[in-house]
Enzyme design. Sequence first.
Site, PDB file in Angstrom:
ATOM      1  N   SER A   1     -18.773   9.326   2.942  1.00 32.64           N
ATOM      2  CA  SER A   1     -19.256  10.763   2.984  1.00 32.64           C
ATOM      3  C   SER A   1     -20.770  10.948   2.677  1.00 32.64           C
ATOM      4  CB  SER A   1     -18.493  11.668   1.727  1.00 32.64           C
ATOM      5  OG  SER A   1     -18.128  12.887   2.136  1.00 32.64           O
TER       6      SER A   1
ATOM      7  N   HIS B   1     -10.038  13.012   4.918  1.00 40.24           N
ATOM      8  CA  HIS B   1     -11.388  12.897   4.467  1.00 40.24           C
ATOM      9  C   HIS B   1     -11.400  11.356   3.265  1.00 40.24           C
ATOM     10  CE1 HIS B   1     -15.459  13.346   3.854  1.00 40.24           C
ATOM     11  NE2 HIS B   1     -15.545  13.488   2.821  1.00 40.24           N
TER      12      HIS B   1
END
Length: 254
Positions: free
Chosen positions: A93, A233
């Site tokens: 990320s 995610h």
Amino acid sequence: MTMTTTTWLKCPAVRPEATHRLVCFPHAGGSASFFHDWARQLPGYEVHAVCYPGRAARLDEPLHTDLHRLADDIADALLALRDDRPVAFLGHSMGAVVAYETARRLQAAGRPVAHLYASGARAPHLAHPADDGPDGAGTADMDDEAIADALVALGGTDAELLSDPDFRELVLPYVCGDFRMFDAYEHRPGPLLTCPVTAVAGDADPQVGEAHAAAWAAVTEGAFRHHTVPGDHFYLIPRPPLAVLAQGLPHEVR
């Protein structure tokens, strides 16, 4: 001021026989402990995790507010490493963008990384999404509680801490600080990376679509691969991309 290499890097298992180092960059609000168990699962690497200021053992240090400055400091620490083993980077990320910017600095210093793995991240030159909050953007218009709630909805180990009132006050400053730093990040033109780049993203990631991950091809003149894996995610909590990382090692040490 740049701290020592041992301040910036945590190595759960020193492994001088490993042919490569793997340096892992945590997500926004994350810490080096996120990668603690990877060392025993990747015998071909000596695994190091980056320790961002303002959390864990560095809780009393001020947070960085400029991602470029953060990359400067991490690069200085890595340049102080004294052996010649190839170094691969993996960032998740926000950590993927920090890893990319650090790789640019090492390459400029004549020490290019061997491979960059970008996990769960939009390519750095893409505009941030307008209203995603954590690891996206829009945090300038969100208060701390709203950022925390958005992270809890996204998942991940830090979300568990934020859900606990006893930890929320401790965790909230660095979580929100990271998000605001990332929100303020602007990609700067410069030479392309020369190393191979591999992008990995979950097929149910609400933050990173297939095109966002595939756009990492534009940051390198080296080889590029793109993997879509099952998960959201934080796909790498239950299923770390160990097989993908092993593909970057010479065949005899996989």
